[in-house]
Scaffold this motif. Structure first.
Motif, PDB file in Angstrom:
ATOM      1  N   GLU A  32      60.474   4.436 -81.201  1.00 47.87           N
ATOM      2  CA  GLU A  32      60.209   4.745 -79.964  1.00 47.87           C
ATOM      3  C   GLU A  32      60.238   6.302 -79.820  1.00 47.87           C
ATOM      4  OE1 GLU A  32      58.451   3.520 -77.452  1.00 47.87           O
ATOM      5  OE2 GLU A  32      58.220   1.758 -78.823  1.00 47.87           O
ATOM      6  N   VAL A  33      59.402   7.034 -79.220  1.00 47.76           N
ATOM      7  CA  VAL A  33      59.466   8.445 -78.961  1.00 47.76           C
ATOM      8  C   VAL A  33      60.530   8.651 -77.720  1.00 47.76           C
ATOM      9  CG1 VAL A  33      58.456  10.781 -78.032  1.00 47.76           C
ATOM     10  CG2 VAL A  33      57.164   8.577 -78.981  1.00 47.76           C
ATOM     11  N   VAL A  34      61.538   9.541 -78.081  1.00 51.42           N
ATOM     12  CA  VAL A  34      62.547   9.977 -77.236  1.00 51.42           C
ATOM     13  C   VAL A  34      62.185  11.061 -76.354  1.00 51.42           C
ATOM     14  CG1 VAL A  34      64.907  11.031 -77.113  1.00 51.42           C
ATOM     15  CG2 VAL A  34      64.334   9.443 -78.925  1.00 51.42           C
ATOM     16  N   GLY A  35      62.377  10.781 -75.114  1.00 50.33           N
ATOM     17  CA  GLY A  35      61.939  11.894 -73.909  1.00 50.33           C
ATOM     18  C   GLY A  35      60.673  12.051 -73.567  1.00 50.33           C
ATOM     19  N   GLY A  36      60.099  10.669 -73.405  1.00 45.02           N
ATOM     20  CA  GLY A  36      58.606  10.585 -72.858  1.00 45.02           C
ATOM     21  C   GLY A  36      57.690  10.829 -73.770  1.00 45.02           C
ATOM     22  N   GLU A  37      56.281  10.130 -73.481  1.00 48.45           N
ATOM     23  CA  GLU A  37      55.190  10.667 -74.391  1.00 48.45           C
ATOM     24  C   GLU A  37      54.556  11.933 -74.249  1.00 48.45           C
ATOM     25  OE1 GLU A  37      54.088   7.404 -75.904  1.00 48.45           O
ATOM     26  OE2 GLU A  37      55.977   6.921 -75.320  1.00 48.45           O
TER      27      GLU A  37
ATOM     28  N   GLY B  48      59.168  18.275 -83.287  1.00 48.70           N
ATOM     29  CA  GLY B  48      59.182  17.595 -84.625  1.00 48.70           C
ATOM     30  C   GLY B  48      59.275  16.109 -84.603  1.00 48.70           C
ATOM     31  N   PHE B  49      58.852  15.464 -83.507  1.00 46.37           N
ATOM     32  CA  PHE B  49      58.891  14.327 -83.113  1.00 46.37           C
ATOM     33  C   PHE B  49      60.051  13.358 -83.088  1.00 46.37           C
ATOM     34  CE2 PHE B  49      56.614   9.770 -84.114  1.00 46.37           C
ATOM     35  CZ  PHE B  49      56.272   9.700 -83.073  1.00 46.37           C
ATOM     36  N   PRO B  50      61.014  13.645 -82.015  1.00 49.39           N
ATOM     37  CA  PRO B  50      62.152  12.744 -82.202  1.00 49.39           C
ATOM     38  C   PRO B  50      61.887  11.458 -81.828  1.00 49.39           C
ATOM     39  CG  PRO B  50      61.940  14.482 -80.243  1.00 49.39           C
ATOM     40  CD  PRO B  50      60.744  14.599 -80.993  1.00 49.39           C
ATOM     41  N   ILE B  51      62.562  10.635 -82.489  1.00 51.18           N
ATOM     42  CA  ILE B  51      62.410   9.245 -82.190  1.00 51.18           C
ATOM     43  C   ILE B  51      63.573   8.376 -82.199  1.00 51.18           C
ATOM     44  CG2 ILE B  51      59.969   8.931 -82.946  1.00 51.18           C
ATOM     45  CD1 ILE B  51      60.965   8.382 -85.805  1.00 51.18           C
ATOM     46  N   SER B  52      63.640   7.133 -81.584  1.00 50.32           N
ATOM     47  CA  SER B  52      64.848   6.481 -81.560  1.00 50.32           C
ATOM     48  C   SER B  52      64.273   5.287 -82.518  1.00 50.32           C
ATOM     49  CB  SER B  52      65.158   5.885 -80.211  1.00 50.32           C
ATOM     50  OG  SER B  52      65.813   4.624 -80.120  1.00 50.32           O
ATOM     51  N   LEU B  53      65.321   4.782 -83.476  1.00 46.03           N
ATOM     52  CA  LEU B  53      64.782   3.756 -84.475  1.00 46.03           C
ATOM     53  C   LEU B  53      65.666   2.303 -84.101  1.00 46.03           C
ATOM     54  CD1 LEU B  53      65.113   5.677 -87.698  1.00 46.03           C
ATOM     55  CD2 LEU B  53      62.954   5.187 -86.434  1.00 46.03           C
ATOM     56  N   THR B  54      65.095   1.385 -84.216  1.00 49.91           N
ATOM     57  CA  THR B  54      65.964   0.207 -83.973  1.00 49.91           C
ATOM     58  C   THR B  54      65.614  -0.800 -85.427  1.00 49.91           C
ATOM     59  OG1 THR B  54      64.699  -0.235 -82.407  1.00 49.91           O
ATOM     60  CG2 THR B  54      66.942  -0.773 -82.050  1.00 49.91           C
ATOM     61  N   ARG B  55      66.600  -1.326 -85.940  1.00 56.66           N
ATOM     62  CA  ARG B  55      66.289  -2.270 -87.293  1.00 56.66           C
ATOM     63  C   ARG B  55      65.265  -3.515 -86.684  1.00 56.66           C
ATOM     64  NH1 ARG B  55      67.110  -1.838 -93.118  1.00 56.66           N
ATOM     65  NH2 ARG B  55      68.683  -0.125 -93.128  1.00 56.66           N
ATOM     66  N   ARG B  56      64.286  -3.788 -87.444  1.00 52.66           N
ATOM     67  CA  ARG B  56      63.663  -5.190 -87.228  1.00 52.66           C
ATOM     68  C   ARG B  56      64.714  -6.204 -87.763  1.00 52.66           C
ATOM     69  NH1 ARG B  56      58.388  -4.381 -86.211  1.00 52.66           N
ATOM     70  NH2 ARG B  56      57.572  -2.368 -86.705  1.00 52.66           N
ATOM     71  N   SER B  57      64.807  -7.067 -86.923  1.00 51.52           N
ATOM     72  CA  SER B  57      65.637  -8.118 -87.251  1.00 51.52           C
ATOM     73  C   SER B  57      65.065  -9.443 -87.843  1.00 51.52           C
ATOM     74  CB  SER B  57      66.493  -8.693 -85.893  1.00 51.52           C
ATOM     75  OG  SER B  57      65.623  -8.943 -84.985  1.00 51.52           O
ATOM     76  N   SER B  58      63.844  -9.598 -87.531  1.00 46.60           N
ATOM     77  CA  SER B  58      63.058 -10.556 -88.356  1.00 46.60           C
ATOM     78  C   SER B  58      61.691  -9.941 -88.791  1.00 46.60           C
ATOM     79  CB  SER B  58      62.867 -11.815 -87.601  1.00 46.60           C
ATOM     80  OG  SER B  58      62.099 -11.377 -86.659  1.00 46.60           O
ATOM     81  N   LYS B  59      61.076 -10.587 -89.703  1.00 44.16           N
ATOM     82  CA  LYS B  59      59.788 -10.043 -90.296  1.00 44.16           C
ATOM     83  C   LYS B  59      58.674 -10.219 -88.943  1.00 44.16           C
ATOM     84  CE  LYS B  59      57.241 -13.945 -92.051  1.00 44.16           C
ATOM     85  NZ  LYS B  59      56.109 -14.269 -92.897  1.00 44.16           N
TER      86      LYS B  59
END
Ligand code: HEM
Length: 517
Positions: free
Chosen positions: A484-489, A504-515
């Motif tokens: 997801e983009v950090v700080g709005g679209e 530089g496109f700051p993003i927040s990452l979360t692991r996908r837990s299932s496929k």
């Protein structure tokens, strides 16, 4: 001979004394010079009009600055399109202190880059040549360029790249591992551009020098290279305290380190214990082993080249330079476009999940070259990103003589800029050009309308590597993370040095837990 020299010296003394003692003589000489220059310009103008030639239409902007500020502060699309509408596909302007002719038709670009390329040489500011190294292939034409180009191209052909898939995959995995484990649902924030730069730099170093064989020197080389890079876009002022000076000092040390590495590799090749290769694609091996070449030039004459250490060093630095910011900027755009188009991301994910399942079924193996051929949709996403983002909006050439060009004249010394971006954004070749639509690449683009890697003798020899590393990265990234983009679209572009998403496109990452989650 001695007498002549004395005569010359006394002659100059005479001029010196007489000039310094007589300002009117100085004035007369300057006026004479002006008459000669103006006369020559008029003669040239008369010659062009006699041949019914004229300069292309367009505006040269302000004295000296020309239209530089407009080009680098406006959206590049609108800079090019407003001029193209007003003046046509060939127009003149003035940027970075030089008179230029910009061309935005595929046919005209082909003339400059391919069919009449001998009339348009590549051109770079001298400070950039000093930083990269004057022997690097970008700056050359003719036989020297052909020999080097073949060596560089050969080390990045698919057959040479195939064995490097495991090494590239392990670079991807070590980049991703700090971003969260599979049993954690916490998120981590990254700056996509900065991370993609790290990734593409590791790949560039590996491809240029080989992995394990340069292990002892690699940390030092990386450190010096980063110092050198900081001076690339600085003012070319070479005295202590300036970024340019620090970069030139780092370059000197980098040259010494690379020369030591070259000596070591030469010795191991001479001992014949080393067959080269370095896990696939190592350019240094290619330059050392095949840098001694007998080859037939255009006139069918045999020539012999043995590359010197300096030539090898400059080309290693040159390739590392060409390989990483380009690929990193494109990858950042891929992440941005996928984020903005959830249905396209869904299709990429389906394609990549199938390959992941296959890998798991086959004993949890790593990616193979063949897997990258099972990614047609992801490949089209990369192709569309290269078109839409057009990170190299144009390239520079210089007319080596007065050139007659589609009814106009391009004077000797003027820069000529084929506008890749305008061609890639022309509704004539790409309907609804602002729409991100990978399906347009289900059919081949029209000839000469798709040039993200350039065209002709100076086209990019690293395009296969760039595509391969992007596919390997996207396989692991999309199947492991949501972002997801950090700080709005916020939409917008910044230059670093290529156009990239703002910040530089700051993003927040979360692991996908299932496929397919
Ligand atoms: C997506 C990433 C890349 C893009 C968009 C790109 C684009 C280009 C373009 C447009 C040119 C032609 C410039 C001109 O005609 O003046 C070029 C030249 C070049 N590229 Fe790339 N490139 C990329 C990645 C790479 C990689 C990974 C390497 C190295 C392995 C590389 C090495 C080179 C070299 C050495 C040249 C100069 C060729 C010559 O002068 O003959 N590039 N690149």
């Amino acid at each position: 001979m001695q007498e002549e020299e004395v005569l010359c010296v006394s002659k100059y003394k005479y001029y010196y004394y007489s000039c310094s003692s007589s300002p009117s003589m100085m004035m007369m000489m300057m006026m004479l010079l002006m008459v000669v220059v103006v006369g020559w310009l008029m003669l040239r103008q008369w010659w062009w009009s006699w041949r019914r030639l004229r300069l292309p239409p367009g505006s040269m902007g302000w004295p000296y600055i020309g239209e530089t500020l407009k080009l680098y502060t406006q959206n590049p699309n609108s800079f090019f399109s407003t001029r193209q509408k007003r003046y046509g596909e060939v127009f003149k302007t003035h940027i970075l202190g030089c008179p230029c002719v910009m061309i935005s038709s595929p046919e005209a670009a082909r003339i400059v880059l391919v069919t009449q390329s001998q009339l348009f040489k590549p051109t770079y500011p001298p400070s950039k040549e000093r930083i990269i190294g004057p022997e690097a292939l970008f700056f050359h034409g003719g036989d020297y360029h052909s020999v080097l180009k073949k060596l560089v191209r050969d080390s990045f052909l698919p057959v040479a790249l195939k064995p490097s898939v495991p090494a590239l995959e392990s670079i991807v995995l070590s980049l991703l591992s700090p971003w969260g484990s599979s049993d954690s649902d916490s998120s981590v924030v990254i700056n996509a551009l900065q991370e993609m730069k790290k990734f593409a730099f590791e790949v560039a170093i590996h491809s240029a020098l080989g992995g394990e064989k340069a292990a002892a020197e690699i940390q030092g080389i990386k450190h010096l290279y980063h110092q050198l890079e900081k001076g690339y876009n600085s003012m070319p002022l070479d005295f202590p305290g300036t970024a340019f000076h620090t970069a030139m000092k780092a370059r000197k040390k980098l040259t010494e380190t690379l020369k030591r590495l070259i000596k070591k590799r030469r010795e191991s090749i001479n001992d014949s214990t080393d067959e080269g290769g370095g896990g696939g694609g190592a350019l240094l091996e290619m330059l050392l082993q095949r840098g001694k070449t007998n080859y037939q030039n255009n006139n069918n004459k045999k020539k012999y080249y043995e590359l010197s250490e300096t030539q090898i060093v400059d080309n290693i630095i040159g390739v590392i330079f060409a390989a990483h910011d380009t690929t990193a900027s494109v990858l950042t755009w891929v992440l941005k476009y996928l984020h903005d188009h959830p249905s396209i991301l869904g299709a990429v994910l389906r394609e990549q999940e199938e390959i992941r399942e296959l890998r798991i079924d086959e004993g949890n193996r790593g990616l193979m070259w063949e897997d990258t051929k099972r990614m047609p949709f992801t490949t089209r996403v990369i192709q569309e990103t290269l078109r839409s983002a057009s990170i190299l909006s144009f390239t520079f050439r210089e007319a080596v003589e007065d050139v007659e060009f589609q009814g106009y004249v391009i004077p000797k010394g003027w820069k000529v800029l084929p506008l890749f971006r305008s061609i890639h954004h022309s509704p004539q070749f790409y309907p609804q050009p602002h729409k991100f639509d990978p399906s347009r690449f289900e059919v081949q683009p029209k000839a000469n309308t798709y040039m993200p890697f350039g065209n002709g003798v100076h086209s990019c020899p690293g395009n296969e590597l760039a595509k391969l590393e992007m596919l390997i990265f996207l396989h692991h990234f999309t199947t492991n993370f949501r972002w997801e983009v950090v700080g709005g679209e916020e939409d917008g572009i910044q230059y670093g040095p290529f156009p990239v998403p703002k910040g530089g496109f700051p993003i927040s990452l979360t692991r996908r837990s299932s496929k397919m989650e």
